[in-house]
Motif scaffolding. Structure first.
Motif, PDB file in Angstrom:
ATOM      1  N   THR A 103       0.669  -1.174   0.008  1.00  0.00           N
ATOM      2  CA  THR A 103       0.093  -0.108   0.073  1.00  0.00           C
ATOM      3  C   THR A 103       0.664   1.307  -0.031  1.00  0.00           C
ATOM      4  O   THR A 103       2.142   1.148   0.273  1.00  0.00           O
ATOM      5  CB  THR A 103      -0.913  -0.002   1.204  1.00  0.00           C
ATOM      6  N   LYS A 141      -4.241   2.625   0.510  1.00  0.00           N
ATOM      7  CA  LYS A 141      -4.624   2.328  -0.979  1.00  0.00           C
ATOM      8  C   LYS A 141      -3.438   1.718  -1.610  1.00  0.00           C
ATOM      9  O   LYS A 141      -2.359   1.837  -1.280  1.00  0.00           O
ATOM     10  CB  LYS A 141      -4.844   3.784  -1.630  1.00  0.00           C
ATOM     11  N   ARG A 142      -3.891   0.804  -2.566  1.00  0.00           N
ATOM     12  CA  ARG A 142      -2.682   0.166  -3.556  1.00  0.00           C
ATOM     13  C   ARG A 142      -2.325   1.123  -4.292  1.00  0.00           C
ATOM     14  O   ARG A 142      -2.899   1.953  -4.797  1.00  0.00           O
ATOM     15  CB  ARG A 142      -3.404  -1.190  -3.925  1.00  0.00           C
ATOM     16  N   HIS A 144      -2.123   0.666  -7.598  1.00  0.00           N
ATOM     17  CA  HIS A 144      -2.916   0.854  -8.917  1.00  0.00           C
ATOM     18  C   HIS A 144      -4.326   1.503  -8.604  1.00  0.00           C
ATOM     19  O   HIS A 144      -5.044   2.104  -9.617  1.00  0.00           O
ATOM     20  CB  HIS A 144      -3.340  -0.754  -9.428  1.00  0.00           C
ATOM     21  N   GLU A 145      -4.524   2.014  -7.673  1.00  0.00           N
ATOM     22  CA  GLU A 145      -5.768   2.857  -7.071  1.00  0.00           C
ATOM     23  C   GLU A 145      -5.498   4.306  -7.173  1.00  0.00           C
ATOM     24  O   GLU A 145      -6.118   5.299  -6.867  1.00  0.00           O
ATOM     25  CB  GLU A 145      -6.071   2.392  -5.874  1.00  0.00           C
TER      26      GLU A 145
END
Length: 269
Positions: A103, A141-142, A144-145
């Motif tokens: 994350t 949040k990752r 890719h987000e």
């Protein structure tokens, strides 16, 4: 036209120098770099003051990133010396280089772990740094987000987590759209002012250099040499569309074009 001042002229926006601080944050003395018999950098002498925001400008391939890697300790000069009295600098690349399986917060916590911050303190410090780059609440949040601009904010927070007094930035906003880049210019200026870091920022974008830097140093085309420098006497906050920024950018661009033309004639010769 906005003034291109000499380096002896005090910059009213200068922050971070105190009487007990070291005189130099980065000291580059007569540095040469050669690869496979080809000269990349030649006789570079350059000092970055404590708390100074210095932009290193030049055409693609002039050796800007090579010099930054030398200052970062990722490579060694062929000749000459580089000193960073305050310790190893932090480095931020054009690519965010975040670990996608972690994350946003864990990416920052990894840097804190490598710095030796105790486990129980890492979460709070990562969240503080995310707040500093205006990403509060993004700890879980990752990658890719996150948008491109958000990823670069996390990368900046991770660089700040290294707790270095010198931040090296290698065209960190080059891949972003104009609006996102403008927003991050503003945020970087704010963070620099709050943290009093010394920043060495590499770019080939003249307006970006004038928008951000207290001083702009122009390198010649390969081999890279210091050709000229400008102290930017335009108060912060600046905007990239400001008339004073545009006027000084025109002056510097003409100098850069001259260097590119001279390099072209040398190649033909």
């Amino acid at each position: 036209m906005a003034p291109a001042l000499t380096t002896e002229t005090p910059d009213p926006a200068f922050a971070g120098h105190t009487d007990d601080a070291p005189e130099t944050a980065v000291r580059i003395d007569r540095v040469h770099k050669t690869y496979s018999g080809r000269s990349i950098l030649e006789d570079i002498t350059l000092n970055v003051r404590p708390g100074e925001f210095l932009c290193l400008l030049g055409a693609s391939g002039c050796g800007k990133s090579t010099l930054l890697n030398l200052v970062a300790g990722l490579d060694r000069p062929t000749a000459g010396t580089i000193e960073v009295p305050g310790g190893r600098p932090a480095l931020m690349f054009q690519d965010h280089a975040l670990f996608p399986w972690l994350t946003a917060g864990r990416n920052i916590e990894l840097a804190l772990r490598l710095r030796g911050v105790p486990r129980g303190e890492r979460r709070a410090e990562a969240e503080r740094l995310l707040d500093l780059v205006r990403l509060g609440g993004a700890h879980g949040k990752r990658v890719h987000e996150l948008s491109g601009g958000m990823r670069q904010r996390v990368a900046l927070a991770r660089a700040l987590a290294q707790d270095s007094r010198v931040l090296l930035m290698d065209e960190p906003f080059a891949a972003l759209d104009a609006i996102t880049r403008d927003v991050l210019h503003h945020e970087l200026t704010r963070i620099w002012s709050e943290t009093r870091l010394s920043v060495l920022f590499v770019t080939h974008n003249v307006r970006e250099a004038v928008r951000l830097g207290q001083r702009v140093v122009l390198l010649s085309s390969r081999p890279g040499r210091v050709v000229r420098e400008w102290t930017v006497g335009i108060p912060q906050p600046r905007r990239i569309e400001d008339a004073a920024v545009a006027d000084l950018s025109v002056e510097i661009t003409e100098e850069l074009r001259g260097e590119i033309r001279r390099h072209g004639r040398q190649d033909r010769g």
